[in-house]
Design a protein around this motif. Structure first.
Motif, PDB file in Angstrom:
ATOM      1  N   LYS A   1       8.522  -1.193   3.197  1.00 36.68           N
ATOM      2  CA  LYS A   1       7.619  -2.350   3.283  1.00 36.68           C
ATOM      3  C   LYS A   1       6.449  -2.099   4.246  1.00 36.68           C
ATOM      4  O   LYS A   1       6.057  -2.973   5.028  1.00 36.68           O
ATOM      5  CB  LYS A   1       8.377  -3.621   3.672  1.00 36.68           C
ATOM      6  N   LEU A   2       5.873  -0.910   4.186  1.00 39.48           N
ATOM      7  CA  LEU A   2       4.674  -0.622   4.964  1.00 39.48           C
ATOM      8  C   LEU A   2       3.451  -1.200   4.248  1.00 39.48           C
ATOM      9  O   LEU A   2       3.409  -1.292   3.022  1.00 39.48           O
ATOM     10  CB  LEU A   2       4.493   0.885   5.135  1.00 39.48           C
ATOM     11  N   LEU A   3       2.456  -1.602   5.038  1.00 39.02           N
ATOM     12  CA  LEU A   3       1.204  -2.114   4.486  1.00 39.02           C
ATOM     13  C   LEU A   3       0.366  -0.929   4.028  1.00 39.02           C
ATOM     14  O   LEU A   3      -0.094  -0.134   4.849  1.00 39.02           O
ATOM     15  CB  LEU A   3       0.467  -2.938   5.546  1.00 39.02           C
ATOM     16  N   ARG A   4       0.168  -0.797   2.715  1.00 38.44           N
ATOM     17  CA  ARG A   4      -0.395   0.421   2.134  1.00 38.44           C
ATOM     18  C   ARG A   4      -1.837   0.679   2.542  1.00 38.44           C
ATOM     19  O   ARG A   4      -2.273   1.826   2.584  1.00 38.44           O
ATOM     20  CB  ARG A   4      -0.292   0.349   0.602  1.00 38.44           C
ATOM     21  N   ARG A   5      -2.601  -0.380   2.803  1.00 40.94           N
ATOM     22  CA  ARG A   5      -4.016  -0.192   3.112  1.00 40.94           C
ATOM     23  C   ARG A   5      -4.292  -0.166   4.612  1.00 40.94           C
ATOM     24  O   ARG A   5      -5.440  -0.230   5.042  1.00 40.94           O
ATOM     25  CB  ARG A   5      -4.846  -1.285   2.443  1.00 40.94           C
ATOM     26  N   ARG A   6      -3.230  -0.101   5.385  1.00 36.31           N
ATOM     27  CA  ARG A   6      -3.370  -0.015   6.843  1.00 36.31           C
ATOM     28  C   ARG A   6      -2.811   1.310   7.325  1.00 36.31           C
ATOM     29  O   ARG A   6      -1.863   1.833   6.745  1.00 36.31           O
ATOM     30  CB  ARG A   6      -2.657  -1.172   7.528  1.00 36.31           C
ATOM     31  N   THR A   7      -3.405   1.827   8.383  1.00 38.56           N
ATOM     32  CA  THR A   7      -2.940   3.091   8.933  1.00 38.56           C
ATOM     33  C   THR A   7      -1.559   2.919   9.568  1.00 38.56           C
ATOM     34  O   THR A   7      -1.076   1.791   9.757  1.00 38.56           O
ATOM     35  CB  THR A   7      -3.903   3.614  10.000  1.00 38.56           C
ATOM     36  N   VAL A   8      -0.974   4.046   9.908  1.00 39.14           N
ATOM     37  CA  VAL A   8       0.319   4.020  10.591  1.00 39.14           C
ATOM     38  C   VAL A   8       0.220   3.183  11.868  1.00 39.14           C
ATOM     39  O   VAL A   8       1.053   2.319  12.131  1.00 39.14           O
ATOM     40  CB  VAL A   8       0.774   5.453  10.913  1.00 39.14           C
ATOM     41  N   GLY A   9      -0.814   3.438  12.659  1.00 38.86           N
ATOM     42  CA  GLY A   9      -0.993   2.681  13.900  1.00 38.86           C
ATOM     43  C   GLY A   9      -1.159   1.195  13.642  1.00 38.86           C
ATOM     44  O   GLY A   9      -0.589   0.363  14.362  1.00 38.86           O
ATOM     45  N   GLU A  10      -1.923   0.845  12.603  1.00 38.66           N
ATOM     46  CA  GLU A  10      -2.141  -0.569  12.277  1.00 38.66           C
ATOM     47  C   GLU A  10      -0.866  -1.231  11.766  1.00 38.66           C
ATOM     48  O   GLU A  10      -0.657  -2.422  12.006  1.00 38.66           O
ATOM     49  CB  GLU A  10      -3.262  -0.685  11.248  1.00 38.66           C
ATOM     50  N   ASN A  11      -0.029  -0.477  11.067  1.00 39.65           N
ATOM     51  CA  ASN A  11       1.263  -1.014  10.638  1.00 39.65           C
ATOM     52  C   ASN A  11       2.119  -1.396  11.835  1.00 39.65           C
ATOM     53  O   ASN A  11       2.871  -2.370  11.774  1.00 39.65           O
ATOM     54  CB  ASN A  11       1.998   0.000   9.770  1.00 39.65           C
ATOM     55  N   ILE A  12       2.011  -0.625  12.906  1.00 37.24           N
ATOM     56  CA  ILE A  12       2.792  -0.911  14.107  1.00 37.24           C
ATOM     57  C   ILE A  12       2.186  -2.068  14.898  1.00 37.24           C
ATOM     58  O   ILE A  12       2.881  -3.004  15.305  1.00 37.24           O
ATOM     59  CB  ILE A  12       2.898   0.330  15.013  1.00 37.24           C
ATOM     60  N   THR A  13       0.872  -2.029  15.108  1.00 38.04           N
ATOM     61  CA  THR A  13       0.235  -3.060  15.928  1.00 38.04           C
ATOM     62  C   THR A  13       0.179  -4.405  15.210  1.00 38.04           C
ATOM     63  O   THR A  13       0.055  -5.447  15.868  1.00 38.04           O
ATOM     64  CB  THR A  13      -1.194  -2.651  16.336  1.00 38.04           C
ATOM     65  N   PHE A  14       0.297  -4.411  13.884  1.00 35.70           N
ATOM     66  CA  PHE A  14       0.272  -5.667  13.130  1.00 35.70           C
ATOM     67  C   PHE A  14       1.351  -6.624  13.631  1.00 35.70           C
ATOM     68  O   PHE A  14       1.090  -7.810  13.872  1.00 35.70           O
ATOM     69  CB  PHE A  14       0.468  -5.382  11.641  1.00 35.70           C
ATOM     70  N   VAL A  15       2.563  -6.116  13.824  1.00 34.48           N
ATOM     71  CA  VAL A  15       3.649  -6.993  14.279  1.00 34.48           C
ATOM     72  C   VAL A  15       3.447  -7.401  15.733  1.00 34.48           C
ATOM     73  O   VAL A  15       3.830  -8.503  16.136  1.00 34.48           O
ATOM     74  CB  VAL A  15       5.027  -6.326  14.093  1.00 34.48           C
ATOM     75  N   LEU A  16       2.813  -6.535  16.520  1.00 35.80           N
ATOM     76  CA  LEU A  16       2.546  -6.877  17.921  1.00 35.80           C
ATOM     77  C   LEU A  16       1.452  -7.927  18.037  1.00 35.80           C
ATOM     78  O   LEU A  16       1.481  -8.771  18.938  1.00 35.80           O
ATOM     79  CB  LEU A  16       2.161  -5.617  18.699  1.00 35.80           C
ATOM     80  N   ASP A  17       0.493  -7.871  17.122  1.00 37.04           N
ATOM     81  CA  ASP A  17      -0.572  -8.875  17.113  1.00 37.04           C
ATOM     82  C   ASP A  17       0.010 -10.258  16.826  1.00 37.04           C
ATOM     83  O   ASP A  17      -0.430 -11.266  17.402  1.00 37.04           O
ATOM     84  CB  ASP A  17      -1.614  -8.497  16.063  1.00 37.04           C
ATOM     85  N   LEU A  18       1.017 -10.311  15.946  1.00 39.10           N
ATOM     86  CA  LEU A  18       1.679 -11.586  15.652  1.00 39.10           C
ATOM     87  C   LEU A  18       2.355 -12.162  16.890  1.00 39.10           C
ATOM     88  O   LEU A  18       2.501 -13.380  17.017  1.00 39.10           O
ATOM     89  CB  LEU A  18       2.712 -11.400  14.542  1.00 39.10           C
ATOM     90  N   LEU A  19       2.756 -11.268  17.810  1.00 40.49           N
ATOM     91  CA  LEU A  19       3.388 -11.719  19.045  1.00 40.49           C
ATOM     92  C   LEU A  19       2.360 -12.138  20.093  1.00 40.49           C
ATOM     93  O   LEU A  19       2.724 -12.647  21.158  1.00 40.49           O
ATOM     94  CB  LEU A  19       4.270 -10.602  19.628  1.00 40.49           C
TER      95      LEU A  19
END
Length: 222
Positions: A88-106
């Protein structure tokens, strides 16, 4: 941390789980095992509230999941790290953005997001792939990104569905080491796997499912 009380779940009249009752204490490390179709993935889906039981109660962190509204479900999930079987990785986001996405929600500051993301990827040996897109990674690398995403939120509970399915034995044992480290820091960990050799190498409490029923609650492999 987790309490299941006579939990039953059916799909189109066919039972996926039947009368499951068990307790997982805070800070435990537990394997969930059994053959394909035994109900492992269904049980995990109940624990992160993707599904609700037809009968019984599912209680996580003191909350009855059947009674939560959408906002409360979102808040509970922010305290969890989930490793999905299909990444369930976000295909149009980089590896780093996939990780920071959940942190941004926090709501974490951007600098802290970047620091945590790099540290989590370094843990799984992928800090050099920070700017890559998921399609540029192998299946094993995508799995490790999914694990880093689960670890980066420093969760109270980690749920992992066949997390070593795309990894070679060396990487599989390395991955279990990451889960063990999180567990040593106090995180409750539940890992669903059919890999008996993995359980033998990392003995822990093991719940065995067969045809949707909990048939054993033991320590380590048979």
């Amino acid at each position: 941390m987790i309490r299941l009380e006579n939990v039953t779940k059916t799909y189109c009249g066919r039972p996926a789980l039947v009368g499951i009752s068990t307790v997982v204490e805070k800070g435990e490390f537990v394997f969930l095992t059994g053959p394909s179709g035994a109900g492992k993935s269904t049980l995990l889906r109940l624990l992160y509230r993707a599904e609700v039981p037809d009968q019984g109660r599912v209680v996580v962190a003191g909350q009855d999941l059947t009674t939560l509204n959408r906002r409360e479900v979102a808040e509970l999930r922010r305290r969890m790290g989930v490793v999905f079987q299909d990444f369930k990785l976000l295909r149009r986001r980089t590896v780093g953005e996939n990780i920071t996405f959940v942190l941004d929600l926090l709501g974490l500051p951007e600098r802290e997001q970047q620091r945590r993301a790099y540290h989590a990827l370094r843990q799984v040996g992928l800090q050099h792939r920070l700017s890559a897109l998921p399609e540029e990674l192998s299946g094993g690398e995508q799995q490790r990104v999914a694990v880093a995403r689960a670890l980066v939120v420093q969760p109270e509970l980690i749920l992992a569905d066949e997390p070593t399915g795309n990894l070679d034995p060396e990487r599989s044992h390395e991955l279990m080491g990451f889960f063990r480290e999180a567990n040593y820091r106090g995180t409750t960990v539940v890992v669903a796997t059919h890999d008996v050799s993995l359980i033998a190498a990392h003995p822990a409490r093991t719940l065995v499912l067969e045809r949707g029923r909990l048939v054993q609650d033991r320590w380590g492999p048979p």
